[in-house]
Enzyme design. Sequence first.
Site, PDB file in Angstrom:
ATOM      1  N   HIS A  91       0.813  -1.225   0.000  1.00  0.00           N
ATOM      2  CA  HIS A  91       0.000   0.000   0.000  1.00  0.00           C
ATOM      3  C   HIS A  91       0.846   1.274   0.000  1.00  0.00           C
ATOM      4  O   HIS A  91       0.298   2.379  -0.073  1.00  0.00           O
ATOM      5  CB  HIS A  91      -0.934   0.017   1.217  1.00  0.00           C
ATOM      6  CG  HIS A  91      -0.248   0.428   2.479  1.00  0.00           C
ATOM      7  ND1 HIS A  91       0.673  -0.379   3.122  1.00  0.00           N
ATOM      8  CD2 HIS A  91      -0.320   1.573   3.189  1.00  0.00           C
ATOM      9  CE1 HIS A  91       1.132   0.265   4.176  1.00  0.00           C
ATOM     10  NE2 HIS A  91       0.553   1.449   4.247  1.00  0.00           N
ATOM     11  N   HIS A 149       1.559   6.834  -0.952  1.00  0.00           N
ATOM     12  CA  HIS A 149       0.651   6.073  -0.079  1.00  0.00           C
ATOM     13  C   HIS A 149      -0.632   5.827  -0.860  1.00  0.00           C
ATOM     14  O   HIS A 149      -1.286   6.772  -1.287  1.00  0.00           O
ATOM     15  CB  HIS A 149       0.367   6.856   1.206  1.00  0.00           C
ATOM     16  CG  HIS A 149      -0.191   6.015   2.292  1.00  0.00           C
ATOM     17  ND1 HIS A 149      -1.520   5.653   2.331  1.00  0.00           N
ATOM     18  CD2 HIS A 149       0.397   5.444   3.357  1.00  0.00           C
ATOM     19  CE1 HIS A 149      -1.719   4.900   3.395  1.00  0.00           C
ATOM     20  NE2 HIS A 149      -0.569   4.758   4.032  1.00  0.00           N
TER      21      HIS A 149
END
Length: 166
Positions: free
Chosen positions: A73, A88
């Site tokens: 992620h 992110h």
Amino acid sequence: MSFFKNIFKGNKDEVKKEQIAALTNGELVSITEVPDEVFSTKMMGDGFAMKTTDGIIVSPVAGKIGSVFPTKHAITINSVDGREVLIHLGVDTVKLKGEGFESFVEENQDVKVGDKLVKMDVEFIEKNAKSSMPIVIFTNLDASESVKIQEGSATAGELNKIEIIK
């Protein structure tokens, strides 16, 4: 090598500033629109976010991959100009434990602007996390620096919509 090239040019105005690209197809938005205080208040640094239409994430800068989180992620890149860049992918996506993400890079890999980094399953992420919005944070900006963007539609790898200003 670029250090020596710039010295011998003799004209500081000729030194190219770092190119920063849109990291996906979609809408370029202010980091203040991210539905998470850590990002929207710039606690980790200034940056930008996007609303992705296809989930294909490309490198916004040229550099070397610093890390690929095991949960896929998040990725860090050390840019050729010394920027520490955190990408992110979404909000509260660490809890997905990698599901919904396919990574195409590994640590210490060199990347160019526009190189494919990750494919996000946007539909899955939207259903199972707070947001699928990809976020770029420059974690080592000087206090006098900020990120300026042209909000609106953008194409993955598109230049001239994002810049770091003093």
